[in-house]
Design a protein around this motif. Structure first.
Motif, PDB file in Angstrom:
ATOM      1  N   PRO A  85     -20.208  22.535 -41.164  1.00  0.00           N
ATOM      2  CA  PRO A  85     -19.028  23.039 -41.873  1.00  0.00           C
ATOM      3  C   PRO A  85     -17.738  22.690 -41.132  1.00  0.00           C
ATOM      4  O   PRO A  85     -17.724  22.528 -39.910  1.00  0.00           O
ATOM      5  CB  PRO A  85     -19.255  24.559 -41.901  1.00  0.00           C
ATOM      6  CG  PRO A  85     -20.154  24.827 -40.734  1.00  0.00           C
ATOM      7  CD  PRO A  85     -21.044  23.622 -40.621  1.00  0.00           C
ATOM      8  N   GLY A  86     -16.672  22.574 -41.886  1.00  0.00           N
ATOM      9  CA  GLY A  86     -15.360  22.352 -41.293  1.00  0.00           C
ATOM     10  C   GLY A  86     -15.220  21.029 -40.576  1.00  0.00           C
ATOM     11  O   GLY A  86     -14.420  20.909 -39.642  1.00  0.00           O
ATOM     12  N   GLY A  87     -15.987  20.030 -40.992  1.00  0.00           N
ATOM     13  CA  GLY A  87     -15.872  18.717 -40.367  1.00  0.00           C
ATOM     14  C   GLY A  87     -16.570  18.587 -39.031  1.00  0.00           C
ATOM     15  O   GLY A  87     -16.404  17.574 -38.346  1.00  0.00           O
ATOM     16  N   THR A  88     -17.378  19.583 -38.633  1.00  0.00           N
ATOM     17  CA  THR A  88     -18.102  19.511 -37.361  1.00  0.00           C
ATOM     18  C   THR A  88     -19.371  18.677 -37.521  1.00  0.00           C
ATOM     19  O   THR A  88     -19.851  18.455 -38.634  1.00  0.00           O
ATOM     20  CB  THR A  88     -18.485  20.914 -36.866  1.00  0.00           C
ATOM     21  OG1 THR A  88     -19.354  21.529 -37.832  1.00  0.00           O
ATOM     22  CG2 THR A  88     -17.232  21.777 -36.685  1.00  0.00           C
ATOM     23  N   SER A  89     -19.890  18.215 -36.418  1.00  0.00           N
ATOM     24  CA  SER A  89     -21.162  17.483 -36.437  1.00  0.00           C
ATOM     25  C   SER A  89     -21.864  17.690 -35.108  1.00  0.00           C
ATOM     26  O   SER A  89     -21.222  17.959 -34.080  1.00  0.00           O
ATOM     27  CB  SER A  89     -20.943  15.997 -36.702  1.00  0.00           C
ATOM     28  OG  SER A  89     -20.204  15.406 -35.655  1.00  0.00           O
ATOM     29  N   SER A  90     -23.177  17.565 -35.119  1.00  0.00           N
ATOM     30  CA  SER A  90     -23.957  17.717 -33.892  1.00  0.00           C
ATOM     31  C   SER A  90     -24.891  16.531 -33.751  1.00  0.00           C
ATOM     32  O   SER A  90     -25.427  16.009 -34.739  1.00  0.00           O
ATOM     33  CB  SER A  90     -24.748  19.024 -33.903  1.00  0.00           C
ATOM     34  OG  SER A  90     -25.589  19.094 -35.041  1.00  0.00           O
ATOM     35  N   LEU A  91     -25.097  16.095 -32.494  1.00  0.00           N
ATOM     36  CA  LEU A  91     -25.984  14.976 -32.199  1.00  0.00           C
ATOM     37  C   LEU A  91     -27.425  15.469 -32.230  1.00  0.00           C
ATOM     38  O   LEU A  91     -27.800  16.357 -31.462  1.00  0.00           O
ATOM     39  CB  LEU A  91     -25.643  14.394 -30.827  1.00  0.00           C
ATOM     40  CG  LEU A  91     -26.432  13.156 -30.383  1.00  0.00           C
ATOM     41  CD1 LEU A  91     -26.139  11.967 -31.293  1.00  0.00           C
ATOM     42  CD2 LEU A  91     -26.093  12.806 -28.927  1.00  0.00           C
ATOM     43  N   VAL A  92     -28.247  14.893 -33.115  1.00  0.00           N
ATOM     44  CA  VAL A  92     -29.630  15.343 -33.255  1.00  0.00           C
ATOM     45  C   VAL A  92     -30.634  14.207 -33.024  1.00  0.00           C
ATOM     46  O   VAL A  92     -31.843  14.411 -33.147  1.00  0.00           O
ATOM     47  CB  VAL A  92     -29.873  15.987 -34.630  1.00  0.00           C
ATOM     48  CG1 VAL A  92     -29.054  17.262 -34.777  1.00  0.00           C
ATOM     49  CG2 VAL A  92     -29.556  15.012 -35.761  1.00  0.00           C
ATOM     50  N   GLY A  93     -30.138  13.015 -32.698  1.00  0.00           N
ATOM     51  CA  GLY A  93     -31.043  11.906 -32.428  1.00  0.00           C
ATOM     52  C   GLY A  93     -30.324  10.745 -31.778  1.00  0.00           C
ATOM     53  O   GLY A  93     -29.111  10.582 -31.950  1.00  0.00           O
ATOM     54  N   VAL A  94     -31.058   9.959 -31.003  1.00  0.00           N
ATOM     55  CA  VAL A  94     -30.499   8.788 -30.326  1.00  0.00           C
ATOM     56  C   VAL A  94     -31.494   7.636 -30.417  1.00  0.00           C
ATOM     57  O   VAL A  94     -32.701   7.817 -30.218  1.00  0.00           O
ATOM     58  CB  VAL A  94     -30.181   9.087 -28.841  1.00  0.00           C
ATOM     59  CG1 VAL A  94     -29.969   7.792 -28.045  1.00  0.00           C
ATOM     60  CG2 VAL A  94     -28.950   9.968 -28.722  1.00  0.00           C
TER      61      VAL A  94
END
Length: 289
Positions: free
Chosen positions: A66-75
């Motif tokens: 939400p709100g333009g956030t993002s999380s790293l979940v893979g590489v």
């Protein structure tokens, strides 16, 4: 095409998500990321090896919030091959800079099934954009189960099913070799031993590997060779005969595909995860011409 289960990681523990764990591409994206600032900490935190290869390019899988956030979940990180000669042998290319290894593919356990195809396919396109000299990607699948001493498996073994789904060329097994396995289930490589003996760059990392696995401190009257021999004598290492990892090749350009034509290809291996050691179910068969 969907797989029946997908390998995942969290805090250096391997796990699998079932085929009905849906991946939602509408809330995920893939972008180039800094190898050392973002990819390295993520891989070291979650991959069972706790190590990061000599990477040339990395792509990250992000979950949009939400709100333009993002999380790293893979590489997905692409590394310089540890042996430059493997580029000529495996990809049939003249210069070692023209191919990379798929060094690490790490997705967290809350990423749905088939998230890896979403990540890898886009990572390959980004690799070509950012590293146009790279025309082939070599990948290895280790089918050997590894166990932490007195505990469960740290690595359950796999035959590279994701590479099969993506139509990679299967080139058989890499060379068989004897490995020294530490009590934590990780390999102490011959290269690490060589660096430790010679005091080369990387010897401190090799030293930390042994100590973190529970090795006794080196004595004042010992050099690295004597220390390792003492560890070997007291059974610190378990020596296993590895039959060879499975080798796959992704030629990314027309010229790379032409270069790969003379290579010997084999039918894809199948898996039997009930096997106690090597999860490869069937002997590999050479492709019909």
């Amino acid at each position: 095409m969907k797989t029946d289960r997908s390998q995942r990681w969290r805090e250096r523990r391997e796990m699998f998500v079932p085929g009905d764990a849906e991946f939602d591409p509408s809330v995920h994206s893939v972008d180039a990321i800094d190898c050392w600032a973002l990819a390295k900490p993520f891989v070291e935190q979650h991959h069972y090896s706790g190590s990061f290869p000599a990477s040339r390019f990395s792509a990250g899988l992000f979950r949009n919030g939400p709100g333009g956030t993002s999380s790293l979940v893979g590489v997905c990180t692409f590394a310089q091959p540890s042996n430059n000669r493997s580029v000529a042998k495996t990809a049939n290319l003249a210069h070692h800079t023209h191919a990379v290894d798929l060094g690490r593919l790490v997705l967290l356990d809350d990423v749905g099934c088939n998230g890896e195809t979403f990540l890898v396919s886009r990572a390959l396109r980004l690799l070509r954009q950012h590293k146009p000299e790279v025309v082939s990607v070599i990948s290895y699948a280790d089918p050997i189960k590894r166990r932490v001493l007195g505990s469960g498996f740290i690595h359950g073994g796999h035959i590279g099913r994701i590479y099969q789904i993506m139509d990679a060329l299967y080139l058989g097994r890499a060379s068989a070799r004897t490995l020294d396995i530490m009590p934590n289930g990780l390999v102490f490589s011959p290269r690490a031993l060589s660096k430790l003996r010679a005091g080369e760059t990387g010897s401190e990392y090799a030293l930390r590997q042994l100590l973190s696995a529970g090795a006794d401190e080196m004595r004042a009257d010992e050099d690295a060779e004597a220390w390792v021999q003492r560890l070997r004598a007291r059974g610190f290492f378990t020596r296993i005969r590895h039959p060879g990892t499975h080798k796959y090749l992704f030629p990314l350009t027309r010229s790379a595909k032409i270069a790969a034509v003379p290579l010997v290809k084999y039918d894809y291996p199948q898996a039997d995860l009930t096997q106690p050691y090597d999860v490869t179910a069937l002997e590999i068969m050479r492709h019909a011409a």
